[in-house]
Design an enzyme around this catalytic site. Structure first.
Site, PDB file in Angstrom:
ATOM      1  CB  CYS B  50     -18.203  74.078  17.891  1.00 39.99           C
ATOM      2  SG  CYS B  50     -16.386  74.373  18.209  1.00 39.99           S
ATOM      3  CG  HIS B  98     -31.630  66.989  11.476  1.00 41.13           C
ATOM      4  ND1 HIS B  98     -31.889  67.872  11.366  1.00 41.13           N
ATOM      5  CD2 HIS B  98     -30.638  66.728  12.095  1.00 41.13           C
ATOM      6  CE1 HIS B  98     -30.729  68.826  12.993  1.00 41.13           C
ATOM      7  NE2 HIS B  98     -29.847  68.097  12.989  1.00 41.13           N
ATOM      8  CB  SER B 108     -23.172  75.506   9.167  1.00 40.63           C
ATOM      9  OG  SER B 108     -23.213  74.076   9.517  1.00 40.63           O
ATOM     10  CD  GLU B 113     -19.587  74.941   9.391  1.00 41.30           C
ATOM     11  OE1 GLU B 113     -18.195  74.672   9.040  1.00 41.30           O
ATOM     12  OE2 GLU B 113     -20.163  73.808   9.884  1.00 41.30           O
ATOM     13  N   GLY B 188     -16.999  90.866  23.972  1.00 40.14           N
ATOM     14  CA  GLY B 188     -18.363  90.336  24.377  1.00 40.14           C
ATOM     15  C   GLY B 188     -18.590  88.874  24.097  1.00 40.14           C
TER      16      GLY B 188
END
Lengths: 275, 436
Positions: B50, B98, B108, B113, B188
């Site tokens: 995502c 990285h 993240s 997470e 929102g």
């Protein structure tokens, strides 16, 4: 009798250790520790069962026909009920409460005088007596578990509302777990209390020729019954959750204590425990 | 041999760009095949979640990052000018670092997470299955997975409530037993909302409703996280089904009034609701928090809890960085030693050539030797070559793990008059397990 004392001492020690293990488990989150705590509490329950059986055998009646036996059976009921439902409810933290309560009650029991030679008065030797006392005392055990959960709920709710986020808050079970557990305990205990009151009335009719005589114990049992009936009603019918429903549970507990112990300390009705 | 990563993530690109570049697991092998056929890379892997789309590649000459960026734009049918400002690229040890940061959850949106490690694993599995990876990426990703596991087991990075979002999720866990059975309403569609959704998703919430004054934005955000978009005008009725409500709009007036919340609360038959107001000025009337079984936290309340934890976060983040630093050293030693392989091969080939041609010459001059004598001469020559070779080989391997390896290797090549690029490249068994 010495054997019973020894067994109860073992029980007390095991409950105490299990209580400490549950408390440490709350903060450490180790799964093996909670298995250990269940094991120790289970062993305590076994020793307790043996003590109760031994006591009943000595008196040649059910073990809960005097204060010593009734309190003992009450503590036994708490641990037994907790261990029976814990798996389904996943409420490890309550183990601390249950084991500490059971240990405290057992400690009180050990301080009570006990005399195996006293036999029951004839009025208490009745087919209803076993069901009456047994179900009433067991319902008290269940109500105390519900109280434990509602106490946790009260603490958690207070801390969340006042935004005091600390280690205690983090390790208390979530609100809806506590709410559900208390509700389950009441749905288990309420029918038992009802059964206790009905069989009590039948027994009274057999022994004294009247179903209900407004003896203080009877009156308080009725008050307790009404409070929990009100709780079940507002929770199921009105959808009361949270603070208000919880307040009823806390009130109910006070009433249970008065019914179970308080009445005997204050009055001389026919329900007064013999020693 | 060059290791590069080119991609974008939640820090560099808005959701509108990220959603255009996201690839489902099923489409991965097609994308990898397209990249491979472009002949830009010898090994490649695509990590798409995502919050990020990244191409990890090994190229033979030059970093090729602009070429790979061009491929990305072509493959996803998006203008190169539109995507390139959002892209970052790292080469060599920076690329490895990285990836290690990504795998450990430090990079993240929701720091620490757990999902990302699984996503790294499946991206690696997909690329490896299609034989798009080779020695370098296999080794790199296996080590990245190790880093991710170590970060989770050796530090508390995934446990602490170190951000506003994770505090919110932790508090929700004090109210609700099972977050996966909760419905969350996010009002929102800005960056804060997205962050909130990311936290909810990583905590296991599956039913997510997004409402926004501009409905299209709500739809885009909902799609990205498998949620549903709700109409902003239906808020009053949507509120009824929400266990967790998070608001972060730019509205100057409160969006949720006490009256609305009370009505919803009544319709929910008193089940608890957790309101989180991330907006300034506030979106939820403070009176909402006075309702029984309704818990209202605003951004300051959450921030207070976060700052109580922040000392812990720095300690944990530093511990993760230490793990990454340890693993990067290990990887670099291995990675640089790869540069030595062609030099060693070239040197050995050259000496062997000299030896065999000299041997042949000698044999024409001494035709009367018996087979035993020939063999003895051959063995002696081989022994001389090996003994001369021995020390240089060890030195070359040693140089390779060094910082200034390329200069030293160049000197070796000059001294011996070899050119490793012309020599045959080392075999790269794509499916062999490199030693860990």
């Amino acid at each position: 009798m010495n054997q019973i004392t020894a067994l109860l001492q073992v029980t007390l020690a095991l409950y105490f250790v299990a209580g400490i293990m549950f408390a440490v488990r709350m903060f450490s989150g180790s799964r093996r520790l909670s298995m250990g705590a269940y094991g120790v509490a289970g062993l305590g329950l076994l020793a307790h069962t043996a003590a109760l059986m031994e006591y009943g055998f000595h008196r040649q009646s059910m073990p809960f026909t005097n204060l010593f036996g009734a309190l003992s059976f009450f503590a036994w009921g708490m641990v037994a009920l907790y261990l029976a439902v814990e798996r389904r409810c996943k409420i490890v933290s309550l183990g601390t409460f249950v084991c500490v309560m059971a240990a405290a009650v057992t400690a009180c029991v050990l301080m009570l005088p006990r005399d195996v030679s006293v036999r029951l008065i004839p009025a208490l030797q009745n087919k209803w007596s076993t069901v009456h006392i047994g179900s009433a005392v067991l319902s008290y055990s269940g109500f105390v578990l519900a109280f434990g959960a509602s106490l946790g709920y009260w603490l958690q709710e207070r801390m969340l509302k006042t935004k005091r986020i600390n280690a205690i808050q983090k390790h208390l079970p979530p609100l809806d777990v506590l709410d559900r557990f208390a509700y389950r305990m009441v749905t288990l205990s309420f029918p038992m209390l009802t059964l206790g009151i009905i069989t009590g009335a039948l027994w009274a009719q057999d022994a004294w020729g009247s179903y209900w005589s407004w003896d203080p114990k009877e009156t308080w049992a009725l008050i307790t019954w009404l409070i929990y009936a009100a709780y079940l009603h507002v929770r199921v019918m009105q959808g009361w959750r949270g603070k208000r429903a919880n307040r009823l549970l806390l009130t109910g507990f006070v009433s249970v204590i008065v019914t179970f112990i308080g009445v005997n300390a204050l009055s001389h009705g026919m329900h007064k425990y013999n020693w | 041999m060059h290791l590069v990563v080119i991609g974008l993530n939640h820090k560099t690109a808005p959701v509108e760009i990220r959603e255009k570049l996201s690839i489902s697991n099923d489409a991965l092998s097609d994308a990898l095949a397209s990249l491979k056929s472009s002949r830009l890379t010898s090994e490649c892997l695509i990590l798409s979640t995502c919050n990020r789309t990244e191409v990890y590649a090994v190229t033979e000459s030059g970093a090729h990052d602009t070429a790979i960026a061009g491929w990305l734009a072509r493959y996803f049918h998006i203008l190169e000018e539109a995507v390139s400002p959002h892209l970052y690229s790292y080469a060599g040890h920076k690329a490895a670092e990285h990836l290690f940061r990504v795998a450990s959850g430090v990079d993240s949106m929701v720091v620490g997470e757990a999902q990302i490690l699984g996503q790294v694993k499946s991206a690696y599995a997909a690329a490896r299955q299609g034989q798009f990876t080779g020695t370098v990426l296999n080794n790199l990703f296996q080590q990245a997975i190790t880093v991710g596991k170590r970060a989770r087991t050796e530090t508390e990075i995934s446990k602490g409530a170190f951000s506003v979002g994770s505090v919110a999720v932790q508090l929700a866990g004090s109210i609700f037993d099972n977050l996966s059975r909760c419905t969350a309403l996010v009002i929102g569609a800005g960056k804060m909302s997205e962050l909130a959704i990311a936290h909810l998703v990583s905590a296991g919430v599956t039913d997510i409703l997004v409402a926004n004054r501009t409905h299209e934005k709500a739809v885009a955000l909902a799609n990205q996280y498998c949620g549903r978009a709700a109409l902003f005008d239906d808020l009053a009725s949507v509120l009824e089904s929400a266990d967790i409500v998070i608001t972060s709009t730019g509205s100057s007036e409160p969006i949720i009034t006490r009256k609305m919340a009370a009505a919803a609360h009544h319709a929910r038959r008193g089940r608890p609701v957790f309101f989180i107001d991330m907006a300034v000025p506030r979106d939820i009337e403070p009176g909402v928090g006075e309702l029984d079984n309704v818990f209202l936290y605003n951004i300051d309340d959450l921030q207070a809890v976060v700052s109580a934890h922040s000392a812990g976060r720095q300690v944990e983040a530093a511990r993760v960085e230490t793990i990454i630093a340890e693993e990067i050293v290990e990887f670099l030693v291995w990675f640089r030693s790869l540069d030595a392989v062609p030099v060693i091969t070239a040197l050995r080939d050259k000496l062997e050539d000299i030896r065999s041609s000299e041997f042949d010459k000698l044999m024409t001059k001494l035709p009367d030797l018996s087979p035993d004598q020939r063999e003895a001469v051959n063995a002696a020559m081989r022994s001389v070559v090996n003994k001369i070779c021995h020390n240089p080989m060890i030195q070359i391997k040693g140089y390779a793990a060094d910082q200034s390896s390329s200069e030293k290797l160049a000197t070796i090549c000059e001294v011996f008059g070899i050119c490793p690029n012309e020599a045959e490249k080392p075999a790269e068994p794509g499916d062999s397990e490199p030693g860990q």
